[in-house]
Every structure is written in C-alpha cells, then in structure tokens.
Design a protein around this motif. Structure first.
Motif, short mmCIF file in Angstrom:
data_model
loop_
_atom_site.label_atom_id
_atom_site.label_comp_id
_atom_site.label_asym_id
_atom_site.label_seq_id
_atom_site.Cartn_x
_atom_site.Cartn_y
_atom_site.Cartn_z
N GLY A 202 8.47 -2.90 -20.76
CA GLY A 202 9.14 -3.52 -19.63
C GLY A 202 9.91 -2.52 -18.79
N LEU A 203 10.57 -1.56 -19.43
CA LEU A 203 11.30 -0.54 -18.68
C LEU A 203 10.37 0.24 -17.76
CD1 LEU A 203 13.74 0.96 -21.35
CD2 LEU A 203 14.34 -0.50 -19.41
N GLY A 204 9.21 0.65 -18.28
CA GLY A 204 8.27 1.42 -17.47
C GLY A 204 7.59 0.60 -16.40
N GLU A 205 7.13 -0.60 -16.77
CA GLU A 205 6.39 -1.42 -15.82
C GLU A 205 7.26 -1.89 -14.65
OE1 GLU A 205 3.99 -4.52 -17.41
OE2 GLU A 205 2.51 -3.07 -18.10
N ALA A 206 8.56 -1.86 -14.85
CA ALA A 206 9.47 -2.27 -13.77
C ALA A 206 9.32 -1.40 -12.53
CB ALA A 206 10.91 -2.22 -14.27
N GLY A 207 8.83 -0.19 -12.67
CA GLY A 207 8.70 0.70 -11.51
C GLY A 207 7.52 0.40 -10.63
N ASN A 208 6.58 -0.44 -11.07
CA ASN A 208 5.35 -0.61 -10.31
C ASN A 208 5.57 -1.19 -8.91
OD1 ASN A 208 2.22 -0.72 -10.40
ND2 ASN A 208 2.80 -2.78 -9.74
N PHE A 209 6.14 -2.37 -8.83
CA PHE A 209 6.24 -3.02 -7.52
C PHE A 209 7.26 -2.38 -6.59
CE2 PHE A 209 3.82 -6.40 -9.62
CZ PHE A 209 2.85 -6.61 -8.64
N PRO A 210 8.42 -1.92 -7.07
CA PRO A 210 9.28 -1.19 -6.14
C PRO A 210 8.59 0.03 -5.53
CG PRO A 210 10.54 -1.83 -8.06
CD PRO A 210 9.11 -2.16 -8.36
N ALA A 211 7.87 0.80 -6.33
CA ALA A 211 7.17 1.97 -5.80
C ALA A 211 6.02 1.56 -4.89
CB ALA A 211 6.65 2.84 -6.95
N ALA A 212 5.29 0.50 -5.26
CA ALA A 212 4.14 0.08 -4.47
C ALA A 212 4.55 -0.46 -3.11
CB ALA A 212 3.34 -0.97 -5.25
N ILE A 213 5.55 -1.34 -3.07
CA ILE A 213 5.97 -1.93 -1.81
C ILE A 213 6.65 -0.89 -0.93
CG2 ILE A 213 7.34 -3.74 -0.72
CD1 ILE A 213 4.84 -4.71 -2.21
N LYS A 214 7.36 0.05 -1.53
CA LYS A 214 7.93 1.15 -0.75
C LYS A 214 6.81 1.98 -0.13
CE LYS A 214 11.09 5.11 -1.10
NZ LYS A 214 12.06 4.62 -0.09
N SER A 215 5.74 2.22 -0.89
CA SER A 215 4.60 2.97 -0.36
C SER A 215 3.95 2.23 0.80
CB SER A 215 3.57 3.22 -1.47
OG SER A 215 4.12 3.99 -2.52
N VAL A 216 3.82 0.90 0.67
CA VAL A 216 3.28 0.10 1.77
C VAL A 216 4.16 0.22 3.01
CG1 VAL A 216 2.85 -2.26 2.56
CG2 VAL A 216 1.99 -1.51 0.34
N ALA A 217 5.47 0.16 2.83
CA ALA A 217 6.39 0.28 3.97
C ALA A 217 6.26 1.64 4.65
CB ALA A 217 7.83 0.05 3.51
N GLU A 218 5.96 2.68 3.87
CA GLU A 218 5.82 4.01 4.43
C GLU A 218 4.48 4.21 5.12
OE1 GLU A 218 6.36 6.36 0.95
OE2 GLU A 218 8.55 6.43 1.13
N TRP A 219 3.43 3.56 4.61
CA TRP A 219 2.08 3.86 5.04
C TRP A 219 1.47 2.85 6.01
CZ3 TRP A 219 -1.36 7.79 4.78
CH2 TRP A 219 -1.02 8.89 3.98
N PHE A 220 2.12 1.71 6.22
CA PHE A 220 1.50 0.66 7.04
C PHE A 220 2.46 0.16 8.10
CE2 PHE A 220 -1.09 0.67 3.29
CZ PHE A 220 -2.37 0.37 3.75
N PRO A 221 1.95 -0.10 9.32
CA PRO A 221 2.77 -0.79 10.33
C PRO A 221 3.03 -2.22 9.87
CG PRO A 221 0.50 -0.65 11.08
CD PRO A 221 0.57 0.15 9.81
N ARG A 222 4.03 -2.85 10.44
CA ARG A 222 4.45 -4.17 9.99
C ARG A 222 3.32 -5.20 10.09
NH1 ARG A 222 10.00 -5.75 12.75
NH2 ARG A 222 10.04 -7.31 11.11
N ARG A 223 2.48 -5.08 11.11
CA ARG A 223 1.42 -6.08 11.29
C ARG A 223 0.36 -6.01 10.21
NH1 ARG A 223 1.18 -2.84 15.90
NH2 ARG A 223 -0.51 -1.31 15.99
N GLU A 224 0.30 -4.92 9.44
CA GLU A 224 -0.69 -4.80 8.37
C GLU A 224 -0.08 -4.90 6.97
OE1 GLU A 224 -4.14 -1.97 10.42
OE2 GLU A 224 -2.80 -1.13 8.91
#
Length: 441
Positions: A114-136
């Motif tokens: 659980g400690l390790g898996e907790a990092g998945n979505f924060p890192a993933a959604i942060k990556s989306v915010a960095e790599w995609f415009p809001r419309r995508e």
C-alpha cells in the motif's frame, strides 16, 4: 474559446500516456492478486472473513498514509523519480507476499504494498497535467485509468493458471517482477516536456497552449490547499466512492464464489467481463466530458454532466445480490464498474482543472488518502456483514447511493470549475489583501 495552436505537431505525449497506462495495469495486477487467491488462501491457511478484512484494512491504512506522503514528495522531486521510487517499493512488497503464511505476515506485506502503490495516481495525474493541454486531460486520464481495468482483467487470466500449476507463491513472484520491467522503460523514456529530446516545438507549444503560466509552478502549502473548497470536494468524493472500487477488487471473486458457486477455475470469465466493461467506462467517461467541452459546453458543465451520468449508472447495483442469473449479475456489476471508472476519470481531471500543476500530486494524495480511509472502513464493514448477515445486499445498497451523494457535495462546494480555483502561493506582501479570497468562480 480556444487559444494557441490547434494542431498537436507530434505524439510523444501519447507515448507518455501509454507508459502511465501500463504502470497502472501493473499496479492493479499486484493489488488484485490477493482477491483472486482469497478462496485458495482461506482454504490453505485457514483465514476467517475477519482475517481477510483485517489484511485488506492494513493495505488501505498504508495506502492512506502513503498518499499523504507521496503527493508532496512527488510535487517536490518530480514525476520521473517519484514514479520510479514508488514502483520499486511496491514491486518488492509484491514479491514479499510469497514469503509469508500468517494473517499478520500478509498484513505486513500488504502494508508495504500500500505504501508503494500510493505513488501511482499522484505521479500519473501530475504527468498528465505536465504533458497534456486541459482539453485533452480527461481523455488521457481515462486511458491511464483504463490500466486499472486491464490489470483487473489480466489478473484472473494470469493468476489462476500460475497458482494451479506452480502454487500461490509463484503467482505473487511472477506478478511482482513486472514492475521492474516497466521501471527500465520509464527511466529511459520519461522526461519533462521541455527536456524531452523527441518533442517538437509545435507539440510543446500545443501542450502549453492552455496551461497555467509560470506562476503555476510555484509551490502551494498544505495549509492553503485545505482552505479551498475544491480540495474538500475532491476529498469527500474520494471518501465516498473509492470504497466501491475496492469492494470490486477485493471481494468480487468471493461474491461470485458465494452467490453463484464459482471457483478459481471458473470465475475468470465473469471477472474479465466486468473489467472489460469498466475499461469502456473509463475511456468513455473521459471522452464524454472532453466531447461535451469541444462542443461548446463549459468545463464545469462537461465534467459534471459526465459525473451525473456515471452516478445514475451505478444505481442498479443495489439489486445485484438478489439476482439469480449470473449473466444478469455480471451485467449489473459491470455497468457499475464502468460507471465508477468514468466517474474517476473525470474526478481526477477536476484536480488539474482547479489546481496548478505544482499542487496536483499533493491534492491527489490528500484525496486518495481520504478514499483509502473510506476503504479501511469498508473493509471492516464488509467483513463484519459477511460474518453476521452472510449477504452482500447491505453492501451493494450502500454502494449504489454513494455517487449521487458525492456529486451533490461536489456541486455545493465547487459550483463552477471554469477557472483555476487555487492560484500558486503569492508573495507575503500580498497575502493580507487576498487571505480571505475564496475559490475563483
């Protein structure tokens, strides 16, 4: 009205999205193995329903703690290193399950997972915010979130065969090794957009066309985040609805075994059908709000109409336990799973709609922790209900009502999502004049 380039000029961002998809797939394979093996482990190791509920409880407890830690850490060190650390921890923990036998030992292994898996979505959604415009972003979030369903589909395909031929320990070892393969690809390929060697100038301009300015990269303290309604709306929604997904992951094989007489050899197809429908819902839910926005709806209307459609689609699950037909039960639960994943795709995207990217992982962590706490309560509740009532009916009734209640709270707390609700931390000299400002409307 759109601003900036309308042609993307490249597809590197979708390659990043594919990596996020596969990481989420592996995350859910490692998470779901114990649910698939529950009947086997109960028979071999003599667990009670309360023992299993306790094991799930400690996973959720660690997940909650991990999310509170991971969000700020990932915002500080970045997605690349943060994701690498997270998948290393959870893969080692997945392997450790093969070494334990007692409920206490499994609880410890699940806590580390659980400690390790907790990092998945924060890192993933942060990556989306960095790599995609809001419309995508909703579509990208839907695609990576679909990895959860692919993982849930792959697990009942892979794990029973491994367990039947080589023992349940081999199932934990085989799935635990997948994370290290992904880690090598991540470290080789992932960079921030402005540092990536394969991103064209046109694609870089497209990515940044409707993102926040450089001020959006300034840090935001937790004290400020908790003063905003957008934070609390996400926290409440996750607390109420995440437990439903944990119910599917950790108890659905047991439900099919108890209600419809399935076992390790036969509950694979129903589970696969449920999670195939969930995949459709994940991508479809993200597509729906993006399509509405592209057709002229505001971000607020597009996201909330998609959330409403998902909340209504969950309602039939309240009768799932009383249905005698296996195909009908699969269809009802599959619809609810699809609706949950469509809901999640839009809920995740609301974070990047209402916060600058420097705070996305932190808010994801806070909300995810709330969802994990809800999952802890759910784990003890379901175990108690099964021990005392012996039926899933009360659990499914609760699950059916959670989403409409959550949407009502979201709308009351954040009536509009059209502009960033939380600006980056402002200079101290300006704080006195703006300290009382609520969410921008």
């Amino acid at each position: 009205m759109r601003s900036g380039p309308t042609r993307s000029g490249g597809t590197v961002r979708w390659g990043i999205c594919a990596l996020l998809f596969f990481a989420t797939t592996i995350n859910y394979i490692d998470r779901q193995v114990i649910g698939i093996l529950k009947p086997t482990l109960q028979g071999d190791l003599g667990w009670s329903e309360d023992d299993y509920g306790m094991i799930v409880f400690w996973f959720q407890a660690a997940y909650a703690v991990g999310l509170l830690i991971c969000g700020p850490v990932i915002d500080r060190i970045g997605s690349r290193l943060g994701y690498a650390a997270a998948i290393t921890v959870w893969s080692v923990a997945a392997l450790a399950h093969a070494l334990v036998r007692s409920p206490g030992g499994f609880a410890m292994a699940r806590f580390a997972l659980g400690l390790g898996e907790a990092g998945n979505f924060p890192a993933a959604i942060k990556s989306v915010a960095e790599w995609f415009p809001r419309r995508e972003r909703a579509l990208a979030a839907g695609i990576l979130n679909a990895g959860a369903n692919v993982g849930a589909i792959a697990t009942p395909i892979i794990v029973p065969g491994i367990a039947l031929h080589y023992g349940w320990q081999a199932a934990f070892i085989g799935t635990g090794l997948l994370g290290f393969l992904w880690l090598a690809a991540w470290l080789v390929f992932y960079r921030a957009p402005h540092r990536h060697p394969h991103v064209s100038a046109q694609e870089l301009a497209y990515i940044g066309a409707d993102q926040e300015t450089a001020a959006g990269t300034a840090p935001i303290s937790w004290a400020r985040l908790f003063r905003h309604r957008a934070t609390w709306s996400f926290v409440c929604a996750k607390f109420l609805t995440d437990p439903v997904w944990y119910l599917f992951l950790f108890w659905l094989p047991d439900f099919f075994a108890k209600r419809h007489g399935l076992d390790l050899k036969t509950f694979g197809p129903p589970l696969i059908a449920v999670y195939l429908l969930a995949d459709v819902g994940s991508i479809g839910g993200g597509w729906l709000s993006s399509a509405l926005i592209q057709r002229g709806f505001s971000i607020n209307a597009g996201r909330k109409l998609a959330l409403l459609a998902c909340a209504v689609a969950v309602l039939p699950i309240m009768v799932a336990s009383s249905v005698s037909s296996l195909p009908a039960a699969v269809a009802i639960i599959g619809l609810a799973a699809a609706a949950h994943q469509g809901w999640s795709s839009n809920l995740y995207t609301m974070v990047s709609d209402t916060f600058p990217k420097s705070a996305v992982a932190s808010v994801m962590g806070i909300g995810g922790a709330a969802g994990a706490i809800g999952g802890m309560i759910m784990a003890r509740y379901v175990g108690h209900v099964l021990e005392t009532v012996g039926s899933y009916t009360p659990v499914f009734v609760w699950a059916g009502t959670a989403y409409l209640l959550a949407l009502a709270i979201v709308h009351v707390l954040v009536p509009r999502l059209d502009t960033a609700a939380v600006p980056a931390d402002i200079p101290r000299a300006m704080q006195a004049s703006s300290s009382g400002v609520r969410d921008q409307r």
